[in-house]
Design a protein around this motif. Structure first.
Motif, PDB file in Angstrom:
ATOM      1  N   GLY A   1       1.424 -10.206   6.121  1.00 18.54           N
ATOM      2  CA  GLY A   1       2.282 -10.981   6.999  1.00 18.54           C
ATOM      3  C   GLY A   1       2.727 -10.180   8.212  1.00 18.54           C
ATOM      4  O   GLY A   1       2.922  -8.974   8.140  1.00 18.54           O
ATOM      5  N   LEU A   2       2.880 -10.854   9.356  1.00 18.08           N
ATOM      6  CA  LEU A   2       3.407 -10.222  10.555  1.00 18.08           C
ATOM      7  C   LEU A   2       4.918 -10.406  10.613  1.00 18.08           C
ATOM      8  O   LEU A   2       5.450 -11.423  10.171  1.00 18.08           O
ATOM      9  N   SER A   3       5.596  -9.420  11.185  1.00 18.46           N
ATOM     10  CA  SER A   3       7.039  -9.488  11.355  1.00 18.46           C
ATOM     11  C   SER A   3       7.372  -9.646  12.835  1.00 18.46           C
ATOM     12  O   SER A   3       6.513  -9.490  13.706  1.00 18.46           O
TER      13      SER A   3
ATOM     14  N   ASN B   1      -1.554   4.024   8.193  1.00 22.38           N
ATOM     15  CA  ASN B   1      -2.548   5.092   8.196  1.00 22.38           C
ATOM     16  C   ASN B   1      -2.410   6.013   6.989  1.00 22.38           C
ATOM     17  O   ASN B   1      -3.386   6.624   6.549  1.00 22.38           O
ATOM     18  N   ALA B   2      -1.184   6.106   6.439  1.00 21.51           N
ATOM     19  CA  ALA B   2      -0.969   7.007   5.310  1.00 21.51           C
ATOM     20  C   ALA B   2      -1.814   6.613   4.103  1.00 21.51           C
ATOM     21  O   ALA B   2      -2.116   7.448   3.241  1.00 21.51           O
ATOM     22  N   THR B   3      -2.216   5.343   4.036  1.00 19.54           N
ATOM     23  CA  THR B   3      -3.033   4.881   2.911  1.00 19.54           C
ATOM     24  C   THR B   3      -4.451   5.428   2.988  1.00 19.54           C
ATOM     25  O   THR B   3      -5.100   5.663   1.961  1.00 19.54           O
ATOM     26  N   CYS B   4      -4.947   5.634   4.207  1.00 18.43           N
ATOM     27  CA  CYS B   4      -6.361   5.946   4.418  1.00 18.43           C
ATOM     28  C   CYS B   4      -6.603   7.449   4.415  1.00 18.43           C
ATOM     29  O   CYS B   4      -6.661   8.104   5.469  1.00 18.43           O
ATOM     30  N   VAL B   5      -6.751   7.977   3.238  1.00 18.58           N
ATOM     31  CA  VAL B   5      -7.029   9.398   3.055  1.00 18.58           C
ATOM     32  C   VAL B   5      -8.518   9.581   2.771  1.00 18.58           C
ATOM     33  O   VAL B   5      -9.259   8.606   2.653  1.00 18.58           O
TER      34      VAL B   5
ATOM     35  N   GLY C   1       5.226   0.395  12.700  1.00 20.33           N
ATOM     36  CA  GLY C   1       6.279   1.325  13.046  1.00 20.33           C
ATOM     37  C   GLY C   1       7.050   1.006  14.312  1.00 20.33           C
ATOM     38  O   GLY C   1       7.959   1.744  14.685  1.00 20.33           O
ATOM     39  N   MET C   2       6.684  -0.085  15.006  1.00 23.33           N
ATOM     40  CA  MET C   2       7.394  -0.430  16.230  1.00 23.33           C
ATOM     41  C   MET C   2       8.670  -1.214  15.937  1.00 23.33           C
ATOM     42  O   MET C   2       9.575  -1.275  16.763  1.00 23.33           O
ATOM     43  N   LEU C   3       8.730  -1.835  14.764  1.00 27.06           N
ATOM     44  CA  LEU C   3       9.925  -2.562  14.359  1.00 27.06           C
ATOM     45  C   LEU C   3      10.654  -1.768  13.279  1.00 27.06           C
ATOM     46  O   LEU C   3      10.099  -0.842  12.678  1.00 27.06           O
TER      47      LEU C   3
END
Length: 419
Positions: free
Chosen positions: A363-365, A106-110, A316-318
């Motif tokens: 990519g997903l982690s 979300n920090a990217t979307c200003v 942010g969950m991992l």
């Protein structure tokens, strides 16, 4: 013999009718840190103007007239990344790409990252910044469904539509009002044709051996309809195979001792197997429609819809803020998953409905196991069954893609089976 391909998760295959992948793209192989294919056919959904309007998937995706020749501005339709100005990407569902600001946080979307939007956020299902609607006030009075402005989310919102002897219906794939009936009335209407969600009314055509599952109250999929000689043949009582000790429980209800214990639902006239200390059946008399949610034991999806978990991409969950498929709550959302259209406004995404929803190219982690990587699925392409299974390998999500000539896609088990 079957062929096995292993690669880092980049794109999810798009499924068609039921498990039939009509016009599906082939599996793409790419390194998670590399550049994805720019064919525009497997990115996320376009943000559009205003507060998250659903894009017109029937529109010409190449606004510049000549693919990869322009430098389109933010929000302009596109066919490839080189159609977009520097710093933007051509992101969107097939046929609905726009020049968007890519994001994984979300920090990217200003302010300024979405055209005409003061409060943008990162839609991880798209990998793009888009505008958020919070209610009808953000949509010129139209409904707001999961942050998307739509024309309707329920049949009740289409009550003003004139349909003569038919019933006003909200078409899930386009979120627009139309006319039709109900699944099981013997008439294949506009909604059922578009979503492929009622093989009872729309019996043909289908791929031999293909199946269409029944979604139980707890999200379990059991056999419902199977394609035989080019037409659907359906079980009369598919809910009978659902989990539960009584007909009441198998139908999405609970056995309760008295009316005061029936919190969500009503006491049915028939006990449906309830006896002893809990002789009453507490169950909702109406099924749950597209985009609506319920908690297991207090509801069931309408015929043809799939009860999807809240599994969705989360940041942010991992450790390290990496992105994985995570369950947000225990509620289930009913959606026409498997109709070949990614209905983000109804709760579908590439984690819980990979048959319909293509994955963004990040990519997903994973840390907890294969479940961090989404759901398995299968699809038919001609006489070949394609089975895709997500797996966690050393902290990175991969997919194992297998081809089984002569087998059929069983949507209930999400696997290719012997016919």
């Amino acid at each position: 013999m079957h062929r096995i391909l292993r690669f880092v998760w980049v794109f999810a295959l798009v499924g068609g009718c039921g498990c039939d992948g009509n016009g599906s793209s082939s599996d793409a192989a790419a390194d998670s840190g590399g550049e994805a294919s720019d064919d525009g056919a497997a990115d996320g959904e376009a943000g559009g103007d205003g507060a998250g309007d659903l894009a017109d998937t029937g529109a010409d995706a190449d606004a510049d007239g000549d693919a990869c020749s322009g430098t389109g501005a933010l929000g302009e339709t596109c066919a490839g990344d080189c159609d977009c100005a520097a710093g933007l990407r051509c992101l969107g569902l097939p046929g609905a790409g726009t020049c968007s600001t890519p994001c994984t946080a979300n920090a990217t979307c200003v302010a300024g990252t979405v055209a005409d939007c003061a409060t943008p956020f990162c839609e991880l299902s798209l990998g793009a910044c888009r505008c958020r609607c919070l209610g009808p006030e953000d949509c010129d009075g139209r409904p707001c469904s999961l942050n998307y402005c739509v024309d309707c989310t329920t049949d009740a919102e289409c009550a003003a539509t004139s349909c003569g002897e038919d019933t006003p219906r909200c078409r899930p794939d386009t979120a627009s009002c139309t006319c039709g009936g109900t699944c099981g009335d013997g008439a294949c209407d506009d909604v059922e044709t578009a979503t492929h969600a009622c093989p009872l009314d729309c019996p043909a055509p289908c791929v031999e051996g293909e199946s269409h599952p029944w979604s139980c109250w707890d999200g379990t999929l059991v056999p419902w309809c199977r394609c035989v000689s080019g037409a659907w043949v359906c079980e009369a009582d598919p809910a009978g195979a659902c989990p539960g000790d009584t007909e009441c429980q198998r139908g999405g209800g609970q056995c309760v001792p008295d009316a005061g214990s029936c919190i969500e639902g009503t006491i049915l006239a028939e006990p449906l197997g309830c006896a002893g200390a809990s002789p009453l059946c507490c169950r909702s008399e109406t099924c749950t429609g597209p985009g609506a949610s319920y908690y297991p034991g207090s509801g069931r999806c309408c015929p043809g819809l799939i009860a999807l978990s809240s599994l969705s991409p989360m940041e942010g969950m991992l450790s390290g803020g990496r992105i994985a498929c995570m369950v947000g709550c225990w509620a289930l959302t009913c959606a026409p998953c498997g109709d070949g259209t990614c209905e983000l406004h109804l709760g579908e995404n590439f984690c819980n409905c990979p048959r319909d929803c293509p994955a963004p190219d990040y990519g997903l982690s994973c840390e907890l196991g294969d479940s961090d990587c989404g759901m398995p699925y299968c699809r038919m392409e001609g006489g070949i069954c394609h089975q895709v299974t997500p797996r966690c390998a050393s902290g990175i999500c991969e997919r194992v893609s297998e081809e089984f000539p002569g087998r059929a896609c069983d949507c209930a088990t999400r696997s290719c089976v012997v016919r």
